[in-house]
Design a protein around this motif. Structure first.
Motif, PDB file in Angstrom:
ATOM      1  N   LYS A 101       2.163   4.595 -13.623  1.00 10.71           N
ATOM      2  CA  LYS A 101       0.633   3.930 -13.177  1.00 10.71           C
ATOM      3  C   LYS A 101       0.397   2.402 -13.277  1.00 10.71           C
ATOM      4  O   LYS A 101      -0.249   1.749 -12.673  1.00 10.71           O
ATOM      5  CB  LYS A 101      -0.322   4.604 -14.058  1.00 10.71           C
ATOM      6  N   SER A 102       1.179   2.012 -14.231  1.00 13.02           N
ATOM      7  CA  SER A 102       1.172   0.384 -14.459  1.00 13.02           C
ATOM      8  C   SER A 102       1.746  -0.318 -13.252  1.00 13.02           C
ATOM      9  O   SER A 102       1.280  -1.179 -12.842  1.00 13.02           O
ATOM     10  CB  SER A 102       2.138  -0.002 -15.513  1.00 13.02           C
ATOM     11  N   GLY A 103       3.028   0.126 -12.700  1.00 11.98           N
ATOM     12  CA  GLY A 103       3.513  -0.481 -11.670  1.00 11.98           C
ATOM     13  C   GLY A 103       2.478  -0.289 -10.455  1.00 11.98           C
ATOM     14  O   GLY A 103       2.310  -1.207  -9.439  1.00 11.98           O
ATOM     15  N   ALA A 104       1.649   0.958 -10.187  1.00 14.55           N
ATOM     16  CA  ALA A 104       0.787   1.144  -9.268  1.00 14.55           C
ATOM     17  C   ALA A 104      -0.427   0.300  -9.432  1.00 14.55           C
ATOM     18  O   ALA A 104      -0.673  -0.373  -8.386  1.00 14.55           O
ATOM     19  CB  ALA A 104       0.627   2.493  -9.250  1.00 14.55           C
ATOM     20  N   GLU A 105      -0.741  -0.007 -10.397  1.00 17.32           N
ATOM     21  CA  GLU A 105      -1.821  -0.926 -10.689  1.00 17.32           C
ATOM     22  C   GLU A 105      -1.460  -2.171 -10.237  1.00 17.32           C
ATOM     23  O   GLU A 105      -2.448  -3.248  -9.805  1.00 17.32           O
ATOM     24  CB  GLU A 105      -2.404  -0.796 -12.177  1.00 17.32           C
ATOM     25  N   GLN A 111      -3.187  -4.835  -7.440  1.00 14.36           N
ATOM     26  CA  GLN A 111      -3.917  -5.998  -7.575  1.00 14.36           C
ATOM     27  C   GLN A 111      -3.067  -7.095  -6.322  1.00 14.36           C
ATOM     28  O   GLN A 111      -4.016  -8.034  -5.948  1.00 14.36           O
ATOM     29  CB  GLN A 111      -3.540  -6.644  -9.118  1.00 14.36           C
ATOM     30  N   GLU A 112      -1.887  -6.840  -6.193  1.00 15.35           N
ATOM     31  CA  GLU A 112      -1.318  -7.676  -5.148  1.00 15.35           C
ATOM     32  C   GLU A 112      -1.928  -7.332  -3.658  1.00 15.35           C
ATOM     33  O   GLU A 112      -2.263  -8.246  -2.798  1.00 15.35           O
ATOM     34  CB  GLU A 112       0.299  -7.183  -5.020  1.00 15.35           C
ATOM     35  N   VAL A 113      -2.321  -6.274  -3.541  1.00 16.57           N
ATOM     36  CA  VAL A 113      -3.041  -5.901  -2.258  1.00 16.57           C
ATOM     37  C   VAL A 113      -4.382  -6.365  -2.188  1.00 16.57           C
ATOM     38  O   VAL A 113      -4.673  -6.952  -0.987  1.00 16.57           O
ATOM     39  CB  VAL A 113      -2.850  -4.373  -2.088  1.00 16.57           C
ATOM     40  N   ALA A 114      -4.874  -6.396  -3.102  1.00 18.81           N
ATOM     41  CA  ALA A 114      -6.427  -6.905  -3.270  1.00 18.81           C
ATOM     42  C   ALA A 114      -6.278  -8.619  -3.000  1.00 18.81           C
ATOM     43  O   ALA A 114      -6.971  -9.350  -2.212  1.00 18.81           O
ATOM     44  CB  ALA A 114      -6.900  -6.878  -4.689  1.00 18.81           C
ATOM     45  N   ALA A 115      -5.057  -9.118  -3.464  1.00 18.11           N
ATOM     46  CA  ALA A 115      -4.879 -10.749  -3.496  1.00 18.11           C
ATOM     47  C   ALA A 115      -4.688 -10.922  -1.837  1.00 18.11           C
ATOM     48  O   ALA A 115      -5.182 -11.849  -1.199  1.00 18.11           O
ATOM     49  CB  ALA A 115      -3.842 -11.081  -4.178  1.00 18.11           C
ATOM     50  N   PHE A 116      -3.692  -9.951  -1.194  1.00 19.94           N
ATOM     51  CA  PHE A 116      -3.429 -10.375   0.075  1.00 19.94           C
ATOM     52  C   PHE A 116      -4.296 -10.028   1.166  1.00 19.94           C
ATOM     53  O   PHE A 116      -4.849 -10.917   1.940  1.00 19.94           O
ATOM     54  CB  PHE A 116      -2.178  -9.202   0.448  1.00 19.94           C
ATOM     55  N   SER A 133       0.863  -1.282  -0.051  1.00 19.32           N
ATOM     56  CA  SER A 133       0.061  -0.132   0.010  1.00 19.32           C
ATOM     57  C   SER A 133       0.918   1.368   0.008  1.00 19.32           C
ATOM     58  O   SER A 133       0.612   2.239  -0.659  1.00 19.32           O
ATOM     59  CB  SER A 133      -0.991   0.116   1.238  1.00 19.32           C
ATOM     60  N   LYS A 134       2.093   1.184   0.663  1.00 20.52           N
ATOM     61  CA  LYS A 134       2.878   2.283   0.826  1.00 20.52           C
ATOM     62  C   LYS A 134       3.485   2.566  -0.605  1.00 20.52           C
ATOM     63  O   LYS A 134       3.879   3.890  -1.180  1.00 20.52           O
ATOM     64  CB  LYS A 134       3.948   2.258   1.850  1.00 20.52           C
ATOM     65  N   GLU A 135       3.761   1.610  -1.315  1.00 18.12           N
ATOM     66  CA  GLU A 135       4.557   1.589  -2.462  1.00 18.12           C
ATOM     67  C   GLU A 135       3.664   2.112  -3.592  1.00 18.12           C
ATOM     68  O   GLU A 135       4.111   2.826  -4.559  1.00 18.12           O
ATOM     69  CB  GLU A 135       4.890   0.166  -2.928  1.00 18.12           C
ATOM     70  N   ILE A 136       2.329   2.030  -3.425  1.00 19.76           N
ATOM     71  CA  ILE A 136       1.186   2.517  -4.662  1.00 19.76           C
ATOM     72  C   ILE A 136       1.343   3.983  -4.493  1.00 19.76           C
ATOM     73  O   ILE A 136       1.437   4.613  -5.613  1.00 19.76           O
ATOM     74  CB  ILE A 136       0.119   1.724  -4.093  1.00 19.76           C
ATOM     75  N   GLY A 137       1.389   4.418  -3.227  1.00 18.78           N
ATOM     76  CA  GLY A 137       1.581   6.160  -3.482  1.00 18.78           C
ATOM     77  C   GLY A 137       2.800   6.575  -3.880  1.00 18.78           C
ATOM     78  O   GLY A 137       2.727   7.547  -4.667  1.00 18.78           O
ATOM     79  N   LYS A 138       3.952   5.889  -3.744  1.00 16.72           N
ATOM     80  CA  LYS A 138       5.351   6.260  -4.335  1.00 16.72           C
ATOM     81  C   LYS A 138       5.137   6.097  -5.994  1.00 16.72           C
ATOM     82  O   LYS A 138       5.741   6.726  -6.622  1.00 16.72           O
ATOM     83  CB  LYS A 138       6.386   5.326  -3.801  1.00 16.72           C
ATOM     84  N   LEU A 139       4.760   4.834  -6.439  1.00 21.12           N
ATOM     85  CA  LEU A 139       4.738   4.817  -7.572  1.00 21.12           C
ATOM     86  C   LEU A 139       3.572   5.743  -8.530  1.00 21.12           C
ATOM     87  O   LEU A 139       3.858   6.122  -9.500  1.00 21.12           O
ATOM     88  CB  LEU A 139       4.096   3.230  -7.877  1.00 21.12           C
ATOM     89  N   MET A 140       2.481   5.976  -7.816  1.00 25.60           N
ATOM     90  CA  MET A 140       1.392   7.080  -8.407  1.00 25.60           C
ATOM     91  C   MET A 140       2.257   8.386  -8.312  1.00 25.60           C
ATOM     92  O   MET A 140       2.155   9.273  -9.479  1.00 25.60           O
ATOM     93  CB  MET A 140       0.330   7.239  -7.512  1.00 25.60           C
ATOM     94  N   ALA A 141       3.141   8.717  -7.423  1.00 26.15           N
ATOM     95  CA  ALA A 141       3.571  10.134  -7.444  1.00 26.15           C
ATOM     96  C   ALA A 141       4.826  10.031  -8.381  1.00 26.15           C
ATOM     97  O   ALA A 141       4.874  11.274  -8.911  1.00 26.15           O
ATOM     98  CB  ALA A 141       4.387  10.305  -5.924  1.00 26.15           C
TER      99      ALA A 141
END
Length: 424
Positions: free
Chosen positions: A70-74, A78-83, A58-66
């Motif tokens: 966007k591809s990495g964040a997406e 998906q990983e977060v949803a699976a976890f 979840s923390k990495e998503i914010g960094k990737l978006m910043a």
């Protein structure tokens, strides 16, 4: 309730002490507790590791978006949803394991103390000492149920009509003597540092569980199913639960309280001559003692309570003996129990009138009654209780042992409470 950590660190000692209490399934239940605790730890670790992955991703998503990735964040989303999806089954299995662990743990009785005799039956109890003089009754002496009829003190038949067997009516001087006993016992206790309470006579499920009455393995409690309340078998139950979920100050210890209450027991399976008259009832009156003490001082408190009850019996001029109960004759929750029995001269047998018990942390672990020590750490207190005294058999022996041609003589300690020196 025993603590899992103690069982794990002292398995052989636990099995040895459970053998003294003659708990038949000790090895199987202890092994099951430890296996379930291993499973609980494994699931807890799995849950925590999965939750940590959720937090990290979840923390990495914010960094990737910043950074515009966007591809990495997406992908991370998906990983977060699976976890998160994986967390649900783990959590469900963990809760199920914790419940099964708790339900298995409560099957284990308290461990008997080091001074508890190893035996199975009342014949194996160890007599500590006797006191008082056993009276020699005049020819024609009769048991208390005949005396109750002769002096119009107790009506067993009326109780049977109105309610059922084991619910007597006290009347006239019998009712006055019952009231005198209760008042004297309470005054004796408060005069020795106990604070008087008048508790509710019904408790909720949590209270009955806290002192070890539930699970009710022998079916001895009266259950008000509509409200899920239980009629108390002794005021020990509401008195000890005063401190449930409390953290006491060390300076507040020991807590010493006393209370009168009626007591309700189904006495399932009790038949024969031993239940006649006042010997065994479904409703009876009793004055109780409870102490909440520092764990280092509970066995000192136990001896003080034994001495207290002994002095009370001595003041009534009743012959008594004190028994150190063997493991097989102790209650489920007790670590050590001393029984007091008085001699019934007309029935020619000993009648139990008090049990004084140390439960150590067995009850307080269930109720989470703790104190903050000098280092600021929370520790479980020890709980103790004792009868001071149960009225029916005391009345029975007072009537029987003191019968004379001129009436029933009463001990001096009761004169001012009863308003006379005899029943005539």
């Amino acid at each position: 309730m025993l603590q899992v950590q103690f069982i794990r660190q002292n398995k052989e000692l636990v099995l040895e002490r459970l053998a003294v209490k003659h708990f038949a399934d000790a090895v199987a239940v202890v092994d099951e507790v430890l296996a379930l605790d291993d499973q609980r730890k494994k699931l807890t670790l799995e849950y925590d590791e999965t939750q940590a992955k959720v937090n990290s991703a979840s923390k990495e998503i914010g960094k990737l978006m910043a950074s515009g990735d966007k591809s990495g964040a997406e992908s991370r989303k998906q990983e977060v949803a699976a976890f998160k999806q994986a967390l649900g089954p783990i959590d469900e299995q963990l809760r199920s394991t914790e419940k099964l662990l708790h339900d298995t743990l409560v099957k284990l009785p308290n461990l008997p103390g080091a001074d508890v005799p190893n035996g199975r039956t009342p014949e194996d109890n160890l007599e500590i000492r006797r006191g008082g003089d056993i009276p020699t009754l005049a020819e024609g002496a009769v048991p208390h149920w005949d005396l109750a009829k002769k002096y119009d003190l107790i009506d067993f038949e009326l109780g049977n009509k109105v309610t059922g067997s084991g619910f007597p009516f006290y009347k006239n001087k019998g009712a006055r003597l019952q009231r005198a006993l209760i008042s004297y016992f309470l005054d004796f206790n408060t005069g020795n540092g106990y604070t008087e309470f008048l508790p509710p006579f019904m408790v909720n499920e949590a209270s009955a569980y806290g002192t070890g009455q539930l699970p009710d393995k022998e079916g001895q409690m009266y259950h008000m199913q509509e409200d899920n309340f239980y009629l108390i078998p002794t005021s020990e139950v509401p008195l000890t639960n005063v401190f449930r979920d409390e953290i006491l100050k060390e300076s507040e210890l020991p807590v010493k309280i006393t209370a009168y209450s009626p007591c309700f027991r189904r006495e399932a399976g009790s038949y024969g001559k031993d239940v006649r008259g006042l010997n065994r009832l479904h409703q009876f009156e009793k004055v109780e003692l409870v102490q909440i003490v520092h764990p280092d001082k509970s066995y000192q408190a136990l001896q003080e309570m034994v001495s207290h009850v002994e002095k009370l019996l001595q003041s009534l001029n009743l012959p008594y003996r004190i028994l150190n109960l063997c493991g097989g004759d102790m209650s489920f929750a007790s670590a050590q129990t001393f029984d007091f029995e008085v001699w019934s001269a007309a029935q020619e047998k000993w009648l139990e009138v008090s049990s004084v018990s140390n439960f150590e942390t067995f009850q307080t672990n269930r109720m989470k009654v703790r104190f903050k020590d000098e280092n600021g750490k929370n520790q479980l207190v020890h709980s103790l209780n004792g009868s001071s005294l149960a009225c029916p058999r005391i009345m029975a022996t007072l009537l029987e042992n003191n019968q004379t041609p001129d009436g029933i003589l009463l001990p001096e300690a009761l004169h001012k409470y009863f308003g006379a020196d005899r029943i005539a």
